[in-house]
Scaffold this motif. Sequence first.
Motif, PDB file in Angstrom:
ATOM      1  N   TYR A   1      12.440 -25.969   5.040  1.00 20.60           N
ATOM      2  CA  TYR A   1      13.843 -25.596   5.208  1.00 20.60           C
ATOM      3  C   TYR A   1      14.566 -25.780   4.063  1.00 20.60           C
ATOM      4  CZ  TYR A   1      18.838 -25.647   6.820  1.00 20.60           C
ATOM      5  OH  TYR A   1      20.240 -25.473   6.935  1.00 20.60           O
ATOM      6  N   HIS A   2      14.609 -27.064   3.340  1.00 14.42           N
ATOM      7  CA  HIS A   2      15.529 -27.425   2.284  1.00 14.42           C
ATOM      8  C   HIS A   2      14.865 -26.694   0.910  1.00 14.42           C
ATOM      9  CE1 HIS A   2      18.177 -30.496   3.815  1.00 14.42           C
ATOM     10  NE2 HIS A   2      16.991 -31.096   4.303  1.00 14.42           N
ATOM     11  N   TYR A   3      13.458 -26.624   1.049  1.00 15.61           N
ATOM     12  CA  TYR A   3      13.018 -25.869  -0.130  1.00 15.61           C
ATOM     13  C   TYR A   3      13.288 -24.224  -0.145  1.00 15.61           C
ATOM     14  CZ  TYR A   3       9.386 -23.566  -2.848  1.00 15.61           C
ATOM     15  OH  TYR A   3       8.555 -22.914  -3.823  1.00 15.61           O
ATOM     16  N   ASN A   4      13.483 -23.784   0.979  1.00 19.28           N
ATOM     17  CA  ASN A   4      13.946 -22.286   1.139  1.00 19.28           C
ATOM     18  C   ASN A   4      15.349 -22.138   0.894  1.00 19.28           C
ATOM     19  OD1 ASN A   4      11.431 -21.211   1.823  1.00 19.28           O
ATOM     20  ND2 ASN A   4      11.574 -21.678   4.154  1.00 19.28           N
ATOM     21  N   LEU A   5      16.229 -23.010   1.218  1.00 20.15           N
ATOM     22  CA  LEU A   5      17.401 -23.116   0.665  1.00 20.15           C
ATOM     23  C   LEU A   5      17.946 -23.238  -0.620  1.00 20.15           C
ATOM     24  CD1 LEU A   5      19.486 -25.344   3.398  1.00 20.15           C
ATOM     25  CD2 LEU A   5      19.654 -22.794   3.243  1.00 20.15           C
ATOM     26  N   ALA A   6      16.890 -24.003  -1.380  1.00 23.67           N
ATOM     27  CA  ALA A   6      16.874 -24.481  -2.892  1.00 23.67           C
ATOM     28  C   ALA A   6      16.746 -23.084  -3.641  1.00 23.67           C
ATOM     29  CB  ALA A   6      15.998 -25.464  -3.228  1.00 23.67           C
ATOM     30  N   MET A   7      15.620 -22.290  -2.972  1.00 24.58           N
ATOM     31  CA  MET A   7      15.142 -21.275  -3.761  1.00 24.58           C
ATOM     32  C   MET A   7      16.270 -20.313  -3.594  1.00 24.58           C
ATOM     33  SD  MET A   7      12.248 -21.453  -5.104  1.00 24.58           S
ATOM     34  CE  MET A   7      12.150 -19.842  -5.714  1.00 24.58           C
ATOM     35  N   GLU A   8      17.021 -20.118  -2.522  1.00 22.46           N
ATOM     36  CA  GLU A   8      17.937 -19.221  -2.267  1.00 22.46           C
ATOM     37  C   GLU A   8      19.184 -19.464  -3.322  1.00 22.46           C
ATOM     38  OE1 GLU A   8      19.700 -18.902   1.603  1.00 22.46           O
ATOM     39  OE2 GLU A   8      17.719 -18.556   2.459  1.00 22.46           O
ATOM     40  N   ARG A   9      19.607 -20.739  -3.483  1.00 24.37           N
ATOM     41  CA  ARG A   9      20.382 -21.048  -4.551  1.00 24.37           C
ATOM     42  C   ARG A   9      20.044 -20.960  -5.966  1.00 24.37           C
ATOM     43  NH1 ARG A   9      20.955 -25.332  -0.994  1.00 24.37           N
ATOM     44  NH2 ARG A   9      19.417 -26.618  -1.605  1.00 24.37           N
ATOM     45  N   TYR A  10      18.846 -21.094  -6.360  1.00 25.21           N
ATOM     46  CA  TYR A  10      18.433 -20.872  -7.380  1.00 25.21           C
ATOM     47  C   TYR A  10      18.331 -19.279  -8.016  1.00 25.21           C
ATOM     48  CZ  TYR A  10      14.774 -20.404 -11.281  1.00 25.21           C
ATOM     49  OH  TYR A  10      14.230 -20.303 -12.627  1.00 25.21           O
TER      50      TYR A  10
ATOM     51  N   ARG B   1      10.539 -24.541 -13.579  1.00 21.13           N
ATOM     52  CA  ARG B   1       9.920 -24.737 -14.905  1.00 21.13           C
ATOM     53  C   ARG B   1      10.397 -26.426 -15.430  1.00 21.13           C
ATOM     54  NH1 ARG B   1       9.282 -24.677 -20.248  1.00 21.13           N
ATOM     55  NH2 ARG B   1      11.036 -24.272 -20.900  1.00 21.13           N
ATOM     56  N   THR B   2      11.528 -26.533 -15.384  1.00 16.76           N
ATOM     57  CA  THR B   2      12.072 -27.884 -16.250  1.00 16.76           C
ATOM     58  C   THR B   2      13.023 -28.637 -15.034  1.00 16.76           C
ATOM     59  OG1 THR B   2      13.771 -26.759 -17.336  1.00 16.76           O
ATOM     60  CG2 THR B   2      11.801 -27.042 -18.443  1.00 16.76           C
ATOM     61  N   THR B   3      13.403 -27.927 -14.176  1.00 16.94           N
ATOM     62  CA  THR B   3      14.261 -28.706 -13.230  1.00 16.94           C
ATOM     63  C   THR B   3      13.714 -28.828 -12.014  1.00 16.94           C
ATOM     64  OG1 THR B   3      15.343 -26.503 -12.375  1.00 16.94           O
ATOM     65  CG2 THR B   3      16.213 -27.363 -14.488  1.00 16.94           C
ATOM     66  N   MET B   4      14.315 -29.881 -11.019  1.00 20.60           N
ATOM     67  CA  MET B   4      14.152 -30.361  -9.788  1.00 20.60           C
ATOM     68  C   MET B   4      15.202 -30.173  -9.168  1.00 20.60           C
ATOM     69  SD  MET B   4      11.769 -33.275 -11.352  1.00 20.60           S
ATOM     70  CE  MET B   4      12.753 -33.416 -12.741  1.00 20.60           C
ATOM     71  N   GLU B   5      15.229 -29.934  -7.705  1.00 19.95           N
ATOM     72  CA  GLU B   5      16.392 -30.027  -7.052  1.00 19.95           C
ATOM     73  C   GLU B   5      16.123 -31.294  -5.927  1.00 19.95           C
ATOM     74  OE1 GLU B   5      19.089 -27.610  -3.574  1.00 19.95           O
ATOM     75  OE2 GLU B   5      18.720 -26.607  -5.502  1.00 19.95           O
ATOM     76  N   VAL B   6      16.841 -32.168  -5.747  1.00 15.40           N
ATOM     77  CA  VAL B   6      16.689 -33.279  -5.153  1.00 15.40           C
ATOM     78  C   VAL B   6      17.873 -33.323  -3.661  1.00 15.40           C
ATOM     79  CG1 VAL B   6      16.718 -35.804  -5.077  1.00 15.40           C
ATOM     80  CG2 VAL B   6      16.299 -34.695  -7.018  1.00 15.40           C
ATOM     81  N   TYR B   7      17.329 -33.530  -2.493  1.00 17.80           N
ATOM     82  CA  TYR B   7      18.198 -33.530  -1.432  1.00 17.80           C
ATOM     83  C   TYR B   7      18.570 -35.009  -1.184  1.00 17.80           C
ATOM     84  CZ  TYR B   7      19.943 -33.322   3.339  1.00 17.80           C
ATOM     85  OH  TYR B   7      20.726 -33.249   4.335  1.00 17.80           O
ATOM     86  N   VAL B   8      19.870 -35.343  -1.204  1.00 13.94           N
ATOM     87  CA  VAL B   8      20.290 -36.772  -0.973  1.00 13.94           C
ATOM     88  C   VAL B   8      21.001 -36.665   0.484  1.00 13.94           C
ATOM     89  CG1 VAL B   8      21.484 -38.531  -1.725  1.00 13.94           C
ATOM     90  CG2 VAL B   8      20.427 -36.968  -3.194  1.00 13.94           C
ATOM     91  N   GLU B   9      20.754 -37.732   1.164  1.00 13.92           N
ATOM     92  CA  GLU B   9      21.400 -37.864   2.546  1.00 13.92           C
ATOM     93  C   GLU B   9      21.834 -39.275   2.686  1.00 13.92           C
ATOM     94  OE1 GLU B   9      20.015 -35.396   6.142  1.00 13.92           O
ATOM     95  OE2 GLU B   9      19.326 -37.585   6.443  1.00 13.92           O
TER      96      GLU B   9
ATOM     97  N   LYS C   1      20.590 -17.354 -10.804  1.00 14.27           N
ATOM     98  CA  LYS C   1      20.112 -16.441 -11.836  1.00 14.27           C
ATOM     99  C   LYS C   1      20.904 -15.057 -11.827  1.00 14.27           C
ATOM    100  CE  LYS C   1      15.732 -15.976 -11.789  1.00 14.27           C
ATOM    101  NZ  LYS C   1      14.272 -15.558 -11.329  1.00 14.27           N
ATOM    102  N   LEU C   2      21.580 -14.793 -10.778  1.00 14.20           N
ATOM    103  CA  LEU C   2      22.182 -13.470 -10.801  1.00 14.20           C
ATOM    104  C   LEU C   2      23.719 -13.488 -11.442  1.00 14.20           C
ATOM    105  CD1 LEU C   2      21.698 -12.006  -7.251  1.00 14.20           C
ATOM    106  CD2 LEU C   2      20.485 -11.280  -9.136  1.00 14.20           C
ATOM    107  N   VAL C   3      24.078 -14.612 -11.486  1.00 13.61           N
ATOM    108  CA  VAL C   3      25.492 -14.891 -12.185  1.00 13.61           C
ATOM    109  C   VAL C   3      25.628 -15.029 -13.628  1.00 13.61           C
ATOM    110  CG1 VAL C   3      27.493 -16.597 -12.297  1.00 13.61           C
ATOM    111  CG2 VAL C   3      26.243 -16.007 -10.046  1.00 13.61           C
ATOM    112  N   LYS C   4      26.006 -14.382 -14.472  1.00 15.57           N
ATOM    113  CA  LYS C   4      25.892 -14.292 -15.874  1.00 15.57           C
ATOM    114  C   LYS C   4      26.650 -15.546 -16.305  1.00 15.57           C
ATOM    115  CE  LYS C   4      23.640 -10.580 -17.040  1.00 15.57           C
ATOM    116  NZ  LYS C   4      22.474 -10.485 -17.787  1.00 15.57           N
ATOM    117  N   ARG C   5      26.341 -16.281 -17.478  1.00 16.84           N
ATOM    118  CA  ARG C   5      27.254 -17.382 -17.893  1.00 16.84           C
ATOM    119  C   ARG C   5      27.982 -16.850 -19.148  1.00 16.84           C
ATOM    120  NH1 ARG C   5      25.137 -22.837 -16.493  1.00 16.84           N
ATOM    121  NH2 ARG C   5      24.017 -22.529 -14.658  1.00 16.84           N
ATOM    122  N   PRO C   6      29.078 -17.103 -19.414  1.00 14.11           N
ATOM    123  CA  PRO C   6      29.921 -16.757 -20.592  1.00 14.11           C
ATOM    124  C   PRO C   6      29.343 -17.221 -21.829  1.00 14.11           C
ATOM    125  CG  PRO C   6      31.373 -18.113 -19.355  1.00 14.11           C
ATOM    126  CD  PRO C   6      29.914 -18.065 -18.488  1.00 14.11           C
TER     127      PRO C   6
END
Length: 161
Positions: A143-152, A90-98, A156-161
Amino acid sequence: MTEEQYLQPRKAKNSHAELMDLVLPPDTNHHETIFGGKVMAYADKLAVISAMKHCRKPVVTVRSDSFEFHAPIKAGEAICVESKVICSHRTTMEVYVEIHSENLMTGERKLTSSAYMTMIAIDDEGRPSVVPPVIPETEEEKYHYNLAMERYNARKLVKRP
């Protein structure tokens, strides 16, 4: 540009950015290799450029995922940094840097670092702003898109304090 134009899906390749610079002695540590923090600063700067090219809005860095140093870059070599937006939400972008080194005498290039940087678009008041979807086209982009979705999804599963 209208809000509708801002939100049109954009190809990953259109956010590509690259930079090349000569590594000089003041850029290096006592091993005569570039400071890791300097490499990270280059990565962050290029990630910002790619993210802004993608959304055409101001952005700030939210996180750096799996910043990896594979090999050193020596004084006298060139640092070559490339980036592109590989996924957006929605408001974020993941950027791959090499990051590569290049021996300017022989032309040999070597992968030295890679990172996934998450950027957030902001409005004039500094609040999160909606960004367009990414269209991955090549196998590498997918490939990078699918990895990014896995990280995202994992975050989402981890609750923040």
